[in-house]
Motif scaffolding. Structure first.
Motif: not given
Length: 429
Positions: A255-277
């Motif tokens: 995951q790439v997480d550069y949000r300013d505040e994850p709980g109340n984001a106003h700028a930035g972004g989040f990119y995530g990928v999960t592989f599950s078995y």
């Protein structure tokens, strides 16, 4: 002296002129006496000066009668909460104890409980435990123990366990064409035990893996308004309805997480990928693989007073011909966090696509407003995941917040199945 005696005779024309002048003078004098006072009043002030004095007098009178603009009851309440720092106090808790509001399954009713999270080793050790119960007897309990800053913050590790009891989950059938009239309920009970370890490569990039064990049980739904799921659907139509199994679950994530505040984001972004078995440990019927990917991006302007928020999410299953995904482990669309114009759990299947777009603006301190649009679909086959025949809705909402988190969210969504109103404790995404 008599004119007759002297023999003098006055010039008649001259006398007539004198008399006329005398009469004119008398007339002017009378008119002056009559209209003089009015002339003095009208001529005492310059017309332009009079208008200036009038406006000046009005300003003076207005300044003497100044009063504070009236606020609405909602605005007064929000200002009081902000002034007294109510939300900050609730968030800070008391000696590690915090109120727990919401956080259970959508449709569980109002949920409340307690969370205990003391400060340990200056944040180098995390210990949290919580419990909550709802007005519809939903229950949730969890425990977390972790070390988020090993090796100068490069490594992190965590143990997590959870127990859930949800007695009346909605089920409408599988696929994008399920019908509202087929609404049923079922009871879901499960337990999760998992261990996570990962690497913080940078402040915003992390990778890791999880190993866990999941115990599942499905039973008769308790919602008296609707029939129980097994009374409407056959077990051949709904994988996992008649018999449940336990799973070993192995996951790898980045995951790439550069949000300013994850709980109340106003700028930035989040990119995530999960592989599950998921490895079926009991029945050898439900072993499958899945990839989950999510993108969030926030575009601020006007000093973050306005935000365009976008999210895209997909869940794709890979299943062997002799295997299937249990219905209670399929991803769903509908409800406060996906398609807000549809009822909770309205659409369910092995594969999913979801798109959300919001325009948010600050109404006043502590309250943001939003207009939004949602679109998505579920399918049995991965090849059917595209942008055709999407379920869509639009709506508006309110976000009561602090700088770091959304305390209460109200969303009103409109879809082709009617209007839905959601009250949730937390952000939409």
């Amino acid at each position: 002296m008599n004119d007759r005696c002297t023999g003098y005779r006055p010039n008649r024309k001259l006398v007539h002129r004198v008399r006329c002048r005398r009469n004119v003078a008398l007339t002017v004098l009378v008119l002056a006496l009559l209209i003089g006072p009015f002339v003095r009043v009208l001529g005492a002030e310059d017309p332009e000066l009079t208008r200036q004095e009038i406006w000046k007098q009005k300003r003076i009178e207005k300044s003497k009668n100044l009063h504070q603009d009236r606020r609405s009851g909602l605005e007064n309440a929000m200002l009081y909460i902000q002034r007294e720092k109510i939300l900050q106090r609730l968030s800070a808790g008391w000696n590690g104890w915090h109120p727990k509001l919401g956080g259970l399954s959508t449709g569980s009713g109002f949920a409340g409980g307690l969370r205990y999270a003391p400060s340990l080793a200056r944040g180098n050790v995390v210990f949290e435990t919580s419990g909550a119960i709802s007005t519809r007897t939903y229950q949730f309990y969890d425990l977390k123990l972790g070390a988020p800053r090993l090796v100068n913050g490069r490594l992190f590790t965590e143990f997590y366990s959870r127990y859930r009891s949800y007695p009346q989950e909605d089920f409408f059938g599988l696929g994008p064409n399920s019908r509202r009239s087929d609404r049923t309920s079922y009871a879901l009970e499960d337990s999760l035990f998992e261990f996570t370890m990962g690497v913080n490569w940078t402040r915003w990039l992390a990778t890791g893996f999880r190993q866990g064990y999941i115990k599942n049980n499905v039973g008769r739904g308790t919602d008296r308004r609707f029939r129980s799921t097994e009374q409407v659907f056959a077990s051949s139509e709904v994988p996992g309805l008649d018999r449940q199994t336990d799973f070993y679950r192995t996951q790898a994530f980045a995951q790439v997480d550069y949000r300013d505040e994850p709980g109340n984001a106003h700028a930035g972004g989040f990119y995530g990928v999960t592989f599950s078995y998921y490895d079926d440990r009991n029945l050898d019927l439900h072993t499958f693989r899945r990839i989950d990917a999510e993108v969030q991006q926030y575009f601020p302007f006007f000093q973050k007073k306005r935000v365009i928020a976008f999210r895209a999410r997909t869940s794709l299953a890979d299943v062997s011909p002799s295997q299937s995904v249990p219905f209670y482990m399929m991803d769903v669309l509908g409800g406060s966090e996906t398609l807000r114009g549809f009822r909770e759990f309205r659409f369910r299947d092995q594969n999913l696509l979801l798109l959300n777009l919001e325009y948010r603006w600050e109404a006043f301190s502590g309250l943001d407003m939003a207009i939004f649009g949602d679109a998505g679909k579920v399918t049995r086959r991965r090849s059917d995941i595209d942008f055709k025949d999407l379920k869509t809705d639009v709506g508006f909402g309110f976000r009561f917040n602090t700088i770091k988190s959304v305390f209460l969210r109200i969303d009103v969504g409109f879809g082709n199945e009617g209007k839905r109103i959601f009250f949730k404790f937390g952000p939409a995404f």
